[in-house]
Structure formats: structure tokens, C-alpha cells
Design an enzyme around this catalytic site. Structure first.
Site, PDB file in Angstrom:
ATOM      1  CG  ASP A 194      -2.318   2.252   2.924  1.00 16.55           C
ATOM      2  OD1 ASP A 194      -2.795   2.067   4.061  1.00 16.55           O
ATOM      3  OD2 ASP A 194      -3.012   2.559   1.934  1.00 16.55           O
ATOM      4  CD  GLU A 239      -6.903  -3.715   5.778  1.00 12.30           C
ATOM      5  OE1 GLU A 239      -7.267  -3.585   4.595  1.00 12.30           O
ATOM      6  OE2 GLU A 239      -7.316  -2.993   6.701  1.00 12.30           O
TER       7      GLU A 239
END
Length: 540
Positions: free
Chosen positions: A14, A187
Site C-alpha cells: 500500500d 478502495e
């Protein structure tokens, strides 16, 4: 100069990438591992220096009891108004209909801290990022969670204005900017303003082999005003199964001082057994989700495109204005425990290393045995990421247990349900013995049992070694540090992969670690002493 992907090997998921003057920074998720948020810096996008983690105190981050793969999800790093801004999520529930979480904000004038007391923002959804508009206004942009079983749980990307003076959100300004495409699971949003357009980068498809990143844009931040980039996803490996780089998606965009553009993305490098298809299942990602960097160009319609196609490339041209950075590409290391602090490569589970965990310095690490490795509380372990498919790791340990409930040794660990280790323990007939055990989906197995290796009475120290060879791994022991004996147990490395854990558990976001641990669930706090730790990467 070439960027060789992944630029951050091993569990570095991420990525949130920014540039401040001539220096690039990447922040990565750490989930239940302490300290929270992993930071790197570079001036060339090729070589990356590991920095101290910002969430290094329980004041900033309290994860005691968090479930595996809870904790820090998708931190967002930004720079504005002369300081660094870090938004992070602490997830307390990973399984079931709910994702109980809290989003926080902390700031610092220097990337190495000190970081301010955390400000609670909200719990609307995870993957929150902070957008600083050019008019001085600020917005929190985040995935939005919906627990209702008759709705899809990923309920679009919400934008909420942040008061720049109080640093509090204004909930009544919240609106849904973008609902994603039919791929669903939207997301990981990051918002940018470029040439008068607001560009929203967001992940879809779940952080597995169907993962992808889409781009949408709008002239305003009005609800549902964003249109999706034509021509398919911005980046994905769903349709490039032969690429060694897979799962690219969730990430962040950055420009260079010279006007070039790059995108940092999570990725994975799965392998498969000889008896398995390389396509379905696509493989086992024991190194977890890593970080890759792709070069980006803009088409004549003002849309960003990955150079070489949306599957990305393993080797990428570095920026023309790159400044060579002094940082290793090989991550071998040796620790004699002669420093007053643990180095940045060590992590602990959920809570920091304290005098209740043990002590270090003067050439020794002492671990006080506490809970088992299956616990979410008080685990006495320090561990480092697997950062290569092939490596050896070894240590020297002194331990004098008087109960089979006391154990200390060398572990390969994914989470509380998936790990193995070689350790010293006590047997009622033999006294001190060496055992190898594995916890696989919560099922514990002792491999040696009655054949546990008896430690001679005159031996005070035992050397342990693990040899990782991509698809499998083994354990060795020595009574003198010179002559090694292989334990006749070969373990499947796939058990320590995201993809294996995913089959039975919804928190599959970390990667394999190697570490040192002591257990005394009898409650007598027996101490194990480790003299060194050595990790040597080998060619693939």
C-alpha cells in the site's frame, strides 16, 4: 540508471509516495507489526533508505489485542504548509460484516519526527488520504464501509472537508465522489489536482490477482462528478499472468523536478509448485505485497498511461534528474545486539519492545518468555521481513527450561495461525531437547516428538539456522557453531503466503517474517539469551 521492481522487496504494501524538493518518500502499511508505518527515502527512485517508523509509541498507536492483519492499513503521507501529514487507520475487526476502525492524523516538521499527538478523524472507512487543494482547503478522501448484508460493503469513495485550523472533519460536507466500476471493491483513493482537473486514483478488484487501479477525473469535487478513464484500468496484472510482477494496483502518483511522472504500486511475485498450474492458482506470495514503481506518460486527452502497457515492467527507466542514493539493493544483515536500541529492520507484534519483553545491548538479546506464538497479547518476539526468496538466517541461544511449557528459538512466522520454529524446550525423560513444530491454520504439529534431539548436559549454547529455498525451507542445529545437523523436516513455504492464508482467513495482508522468540506460558518468565542474528540473502 534503472529501477528494478520491486524496489521495496518483502512485505511493503500500500505505498503512499510523495516528493519534497529532491527527495522521494514512501510510507507503507504495517498492520499488526510494531512500530507502525514503514518509511523509506530516495533521491533516485532506485535505492531506498529505511527511515525510523513514525508510530513508535503506544501514545501514537495502541494495537494490543488487535487481530492478525488488523492495525495499520494504508497510511497516507503528504506534505503541505511546511510539514509532513500522516493519516493512518487502526483496524480492530477484520472478519465478518464490520470493520471497526479509527482514522487518525499526526504531523511533523521533519520526516524523522517528533510526530504530534494523534488526532481522531473518523471511522467511516479505511484507506483514508488527505488532499490539500490549491485554495488552502483540505479534504479527507476514503473508502466507505457498509456493513449491511444487502449492500456491497465497499460503498464508494467519500470526500469530507477538514477544517485547517482545528484539524477536525466537517461531517456534513461528506459526499460520495466516485463509486467505482462493476469490478467493485473500490478502495485506496488518492486525489491530485493537475492542469485544472481533479484526478482520483483508486484500487479495485481486491488485493489479489484480480487487483487493479483505475483513474477517474472531474473539474470539481461535487458528488458523483468523476468519470472513469477510458480504455480499461490504469494498471493491472489480471490479464498478464506470465509477468513475474502481479497484483499491481493500490498506490500513489508523483512527479519529478524535471516533469516526469511515476506511480508506486503494491505488487507481488508469486511462485508455484512443479505440480501446479502457473495460472490457476497463480501461485504463492511468501514475500507478501511489495512495492513497484512504474513510469507514467499522459495521452493527448489528458489521461495517465503506464509506459509499456497496463501490466507494467520489471525494469523501468529512472528519472533523468535522479540523484544517486547510497542504499543497498541486497538486504543481508548481521546484528550483534551491541547497540542500545533495536535497528529499524526489527519489528515486534502489536506492542513495542519494553523491559517487560526483555533487554538488549552488550552483545546479547534477552527475551522474557511470555505467551505462545498463537497469542494476540504479550508475545516475546522480534522479527524481520523475508526480503528474498532464498536466504539463510541463524542465531545462537542459551535457554534452560524446566517445563515443556517453556520454549525459545528461531521462527518463520506469518501470523498467529501460521508459523513454525526450531526451539529448545524440556522433556520429562530427556531434559533439554530440540524440537521443530508448525502451526498450520491453527493446527499445531510437533515433528520430532519422541525423537526430539537431546541436548548434552555440558552444552550451554545451541546454534539454530533456517534455510529458505523459495518453495520450501528447513531447520538446522549445531552444538559448537561449526558442525551443522539438518533436522529431517522439510516445510512448505506456501503456508506462509498471503494466498494460502486467504483460503481460510480474511486478514491476509502481511508476509513472512523470520525472528527470535521465547515462550513461557507457564507464567514463570524464563529468560532466553540470544548472542546474534545473521540474515544472508542468496541468488534466486
Amino acid at each position: 540508471m534503472k529501477i528494478q521492481n520491486p524496489v521495496l522487496p518483502g512485505f511493503n504494501a500500500d505505498p503512499s509516495m510523495i516528493r519534497v524538493n529532491d527527495t522521494y518518500y514512501i510510507a507503507n502499511s504495517t498492520f499488526e507489526w510494531f512500530p507502525g508505518v514503514r518509511l523509506h527515502s530516495s533521491k533516485d527512485l532506485v535505492h531506498w533508505q529505511l527511515l525510523p517508523s513514525p508510530l513508535a509509541t503506544t501514545t501514537l498507536l495502541d494495537m494490543r489485542g488487535n487481530p492478525a492483519s488488523g492495525g495499520i492499513w494504508a497510511p497516507d503521507l503528504s506534505y503541505a504548509d511546511g510539514r509532513f501529514w500522516l493519516v493512518f487507520t487502526d483496524v480492530k475487526v477484520t472478519e465478518g460484516a464490520f470493520k471497526d476502525m479509527t482514522n487518525y492524523l499526526t504531523t511533523a516538521t521533519d520526516i524523522t519526527g517528533p510526530w504530534s499527538e494523534p488526532i481522531k478523524l473518523n471511522g467511516v472507512g479505511f484507506d483514508a488520504s488527505l488532499f490539500h487543494d490549491d485554495d488552502g482547503r483540505k479534504y479527507l478522501v476514503q473508502q466507505t464501509w457498509d456493513h449491511r448484508e444487502y449492500h456491497h460493503p465497499f460503498n464508494g469513495i467519500t470526500c469530507t472537508e477538514l477544517n485547517p485550523d482545528t484539524l477536525k472533519l466537517m461531517p456534513k460536507t461528506a459526499r460520495t465522489l466516485y463509486r467505482g466500476t462493476d469490478v467493485k471493491l473500490v478502495e485506496g483513493p488518492h486525489l491530485y489536482k493537475i492542469s485544472g482537473w481533479y484526478y482520483l486514483f483508486a484500487a479495485q478488484g481486491g488485493t489479489v490477482f484480480t487487483h487493479q487501479e483505475v483513474v477517474a477525473r472531474s473539474k470539481s469535487l461535487e458528488a458523483d462528478s468523476f468519470e472513469t478513464e477510458p480504455g480499461g484500468p490504469f494498471i493491472t496484472n489480471f490479464d498478464t499472468p506470465d509477468s513475474p510482477i502481479q497484483k499491481q494496483g493500490h498506490g500513489a502518483l508523483v512527479n519529478t523536478p524535471g516533469g516526469e511522472w511515476y506511480y508506486a504500486s503494491l505488487c507481488a511475485r508469486p511462485w508455484h509448485h512443479a505440480t501446479e498450474s502457473a495460472y490457476d492458482p497463480r501461485g504463492w506470495s511468501t514475500l507478501g505485497r511489495e512495492t513497484s514503481i512504474q513510469k507514467v506518460e499522459w495521452d493527448d486527452q489528458g489521461w495517465p498511461r503506464v509506459v509499456g502497457g497496463h501490466g507494467g515492467q520489471v525494469t523501468v527507466d529512472a528519472p533523468k534528474d535522479a540523484i544517486p542514493t547510497d542504499a543497498p539493493l541486497i538486504h543481508s544483515r548481521h546484528d550483534e545486539f551491541d547497540q542500545p536500541t533495536l535497528d529499524n529492520d526489527w519489528n515486534t507484534l502489536r506492542t513495542p519492545f519494553t523491559d517487560q519483553t526483555g533487554s538488549f545491548g552488550n552483545g546479547q538479546l534477552k527475551l522474557i518468555g511470555h505467551a505462545s506464538l498463537a497469542s494476540n497479547f504479550d508475545v516475546s518476539m522480534i522479527a524481520s521481513r523475508w526480503q528474498a526468496f532464498n536466504f539463510n538466517a541463524e542465531t545462537k541461544v542459551s535457554f534452560d527450561p524446566f517445563s515443556y511449557q517453556q520454549m525459545a528459538g528461531l521462527t518463520n512466522f506469518y501470523n498467529d495461525q501460521h508459523w513454525s520454529w526450531i526451539f529448545i524446550t524440556f522433556d520429562e525423560q530427556k531434559g533439554r531437547v530440540i524440537e521443530v513444530a508448525e502451526n498450520n491454520r491453527g493446527h499445531y504439529k510437533s515433528y520430532l516428538q519422541d525423537q526430539a534431539i537431546q541436548i548434552p548436559e555440558e552444552v550451554t549454547d545451541v546454534w539454530f539456522r533456517t534455510r529458505i529455498r523459495k518453495q520450501s525451507y528447513t531447520y538446522d542445529y549445531s552444538f559448537d557453531g561449526q558442525t551443522w545437523h539438518e533436522v529431517p523436516v522439510t516445510l512448505d513455504a506456501a503456508v506462509l503466503s498471503d494466498d494460502y492464508v486467504l483460503q481460510t482467513y480474511g486478514g491476509f495482508f502481511t508476509g513472512a517474517f523470520v525472528g527470535l522468540a521465547a515462550v513461557d506460558y507457564a507464567g514463570y518468565d524464563e529468560v532466553a539469551t540470544f548472542d546474534y542474528f545473521d540474515y544472508q540473502e542468496l541468488p534466486d
